[in-house]
Scaffold this active site. Structure first.
Site, short mmCIF file in Angstrom:
data_model
loop_
_atom_site.label_atom_id
_atom_site.label_comp_id
_atom_site.label_asym_id
_atom_site.label_seq_id
_atom_site.Cartn_x
_atom_site.Cartn_y
_atom_site.Cartn_z
N THR A 160 4.01 77.70 51.00
CA THR A 160 2.83 77.70 50.14
C THR A 160 2.63 76.34 49.47
OG1 THR A 160 2.05 78.59 48.02
CG2 THR A 160 4.40 78.70 48.37
N TYR A 172 8.32 82.50 41.63
CA TYR A 172 7.88 82.58 43.03
C TYR A 172 7.89 81.21 43.68
CZ TYR A 172 4.56 82.52 46.94
OH TYR A 172 3.98 82.28 48.16
N LYS A 180 10.22 79.65 46.74
CA LYS A 180 9.68 79.12 47.99
C LYS A 180 10.10 77.65 48.16
CE LYS A 180 7.31 80.75 50.65
NZ LYS A 180 7.56 81.59 51.87
P1 NAD Z 1 2.91 89.88 51.59
O1 NAD Z 1 3.58 90.15 50.29
O2 NAD Z 1 1.58 90.49 51.88
O3 NAD Z 1 3.88 90.32 52.79
C1 NAD Z 1 5.25 90.03 52.79
C2 NAD Z 1 5.89 90.89 53.87
O4 NAD Z 1 7.29 90.58 53.90
C3 NAD Z 1 5.76 92.39 53.62
O5 NAD Z 1 5.41 93.06 54.82
C4 NAD Z 1 7.17 92.79 53.17
O6 NAD Z 1 7.50 94.13 53.50
C5 NAD Z 1 8.03 91.78 53.95
N1 NAD Z 1 9.33 91.55 53.31
C6 NAD Z 1 9.56 91.26 52.01
N2 NAD Z 1 10.89 91.14 51.79
C7 NAD Z 1 11.50 91.32 53.00
C8 NAD Z 1 12.84 91.30 53.42
N3 NAD Z 1 13.85 91.07 52.55
N4 NAD Z 1 13.12 91.53 54.73
C9 NAD Z 1 12.10 91.78 55.61
N5 NAD Z 1 10.81 91.81 55.26
C10 NAD Z 1 10.51 91.59 53.96
O7 NAD Z 1 2.86 88.29 51.69
P2 NAD Z 1 1.75 87.35 52.33
O8 NAD Z 1 0.71 87.08 51.33
O9 NAD Z 1 1.38 87.87 53.66
O10 NAD Z 1 2.58 86.01 52.50
C11 NAD Z 1 3.36 85.80 53.67
C12 NAD Z 1 4.00 84.42 53.60
O11 NAD Z 1 3.00 83.42 53.49
C13 NAD Z 1 4.94 84.25 52.40
O12 NAD Z 1 6.05 83.51 52.83
C14 NAD Z 1 4.11 83.46 51.41
O13 NAD Z 1 4.93 82.68 50.59
C15 NAD Z 1 3.26 82.62 52.34
N6 NAD Z 1 1.95 82.20 51.81
C16 NAD Z 1 1.10 83.13 51.29
C17 NAD Z 1 -0.16 82.73 50.82
C18 NAD Z 1 -1.15 83.73 50.29
O14 NAD Z 1 -2.21 83.34 49.77
N7 NAD Z 1 -0.92 85.04 50.39
C19 NAD Z 1 -0.53 81.39 50.88
C20 NAD Z 1 0.37 80.47 51.43
C21 NAD Z 1 1.60 80.89 51.90
#
Ligand code: NAD
Ligand code: TYD
Length: 352
Positions: free
Chosen positions: A132, A157, A161
């Site tokens: 992120t 958070y 990360k």
């Molecule tokens: P989300 O919270 O919607 O999904 C996270 C998923 O990871 C879920 O399905 C959850 O069940 C799974 N998970 C959590 N802990 C786990 C574990 N210990 N073992 C296995 N699975 C596990 O998150 P998101 O918004 O889809 O984000 C996904 C990635 O992208 C993250 O790494 C986040 O940091 C990154 N990211 C998100 C955004 C955003 O705007 N949402 C932006 C940039 C980067």
């Protein structure tokens, strides 16, 4: 070239779009989706692809070393797309340890297993870490995050990360594990869990519930349609250089309050309500602790080196997103019941 890909966190918001893109665009790739289905993981996000012959779901935790070893042995992964994380800043303020556990220890565990299974022959292997822009901290009124911006995370958070990014780079420099990292700005689109700003407000407008805006609504986020995020990941997987970091963003900055007003206007039109109706739901509430003022991504490197640009203008993306939520009331209803409602009540029922 066929690939055997482990996608972690594929039942979440971004992960489900990633599984769908790689599973459908590349039928000769085999995708294993490892997800332990936290509150944010929802297999209904993948109902259209669950029966595909090149897709396997495994319920499990990225912190489970024995499971990872057996999955690497069974499926002979050559590629890891690491998406699993605890992802919500407000939850990290309430319960930082869950973020350290999954984001830091889970990533370290995955790196260690990939290293052990691949180190005899690193050719054609890739550990891709999805991260992120929040690792860079908070901007003032000017400037943008580039790949050279020093890390300055401020929430549990973003600190978790940032730690995971550092570990990924440490495995590259120390053990030559073939890695790539991308740092993306805020995503929006279908299947976004309605605890995050955009889907929360869409859901609350539908139900005529207050729209909680932290502080004065002056904080700025740089929004990218989720399918453009996964298209960028696709380009980086196939064309990016090992060891490199790429920032992903769409030059689309919005103050929270302006963004919510736009959503209110579109929803009034789509729901046949008088213009101005939904804006009356806007409620200013106590600010988030340590609330980062502004994020903005400079994605020049990705454009110049790999030719990626976003496909959608924001106006189109937000209409598409709102249409999806209006057409998928069942999905919204299911995810807003149970554990999510309890969390929602404990968070918003705090006297604001
Ligand atoms: P989300 O919270 O919607 O999904 C996270 C998923 O990871 C879920 O399905 C959850 O069940 C799974 N998970 C959590 N802990 C786990 C574990 N210990 N073992 C296995 N699975 C596990 O998150 P998101 O918004 O889809 O984000 C996904 C990635 O992208 C993250 O790494 C986040 O940091 C990154 N990211 C998100 C955004 C955003 O705007 N949402 C932006 C940039 C980067
Ligand atoms: P969010 O969607 O949680 O993403 P992030 O904190 O990772 O950027 O929040 C986006 C912005 O909206 C952020 O400035 C916090 C603000 N916000 C609110 O004003 N009210 C809310 O209820 C939520 C969830 C967020």
């Amino acid at each position: 070239m066929p690939k055997n890909i482990l996608i972690t966190g594929g039942a979440g918001f971004i992960g489900s779009h990633l599984v769908r893109r790689f599973g459908t665009k590349y039928p000769n790739y085999h995708i294993v989706n490892l997800d332990n289905l936290t509150y944010a993981g929802n297999l209904e996000n993948l109902s259209d692809i669950e029966k595909a012959p090149n897709y396997t779901f495994v319920k499990g935790d990225i912190c489970d070393r024995a499971l990872l070893l057996s999955l690497f042995d069974e499926h002979q992964f050559d590629t890891v797309l690491h998406c699993a994380a605890e992802s919500h800043v407000d939850r990290s303020i309430k319960d930082p340890m869950a973020f350290i556990h999954t984001n830091v220890l889970g990533t370290a565990n995955l790196l260690q297993v990939a290293k052990e299974r691949w180190e005899k022959d690193y050719s054609d292997k890739l550990f891709y870490h999805i991260s992120t822009d929040e690792v860079y901290g908070s901007l003032g009124d000017d400037g943008m995050f580039t790949e050279m911006t020093p890390y300055d995370p401020r929430s549990p958070y973003s600190a978790s990360k940032a730690s995971s990014d550092h570990l990924v780079r440490a495995f590259y420099h120390t053990y030559h594990l073939p890695i790539k990292i991308s740092n993306c700005s805020n995503n929006y689109g279908p299947f976004h869990f309605p605890e995050k700003l955009i889907p929360l407000c869409i859901n609350n407008i539908i139900h005529r519930k207050p729209l909680p805006i932290y502080g004065k609504g002056e904080n700025v986020r740089d929004w990218l349609f989720v399918e453009d995020h996964v298209s960028a990941i696709d380009v980086i997987v196939h064309k990016g250089k090992i060891g490199e970091t790429y920032n992903i963003g769409g030059h689309n900055e919005w103050k929270n309050i302006d963004l919510i007003r736009v959503i209110c206007r579109i929803m009034d039109r789509k729901l046949d309500r008088p213009q101005g109706d939904s804006e009356q739901l806007i409620t200013f509430v106590t600010d988030r602790a340590g609330h980062d003022l502004r994020y903005a991504i400079d994605a020049t490197k990705l454009k110049e080196d790999l030719g990626w640009v976003p496909s959608l203008q924001f106006e189109e993306g937000i209409e598409k997103t709102i249409d999806w939520y209006l057409a998928n009331g069942d999905w919204l209803q299911k995810v807003t019941s149970g554990a999510y409602t309890h969390y929602y009540d404990s968070y918003y029922g705090r006297g604001n």
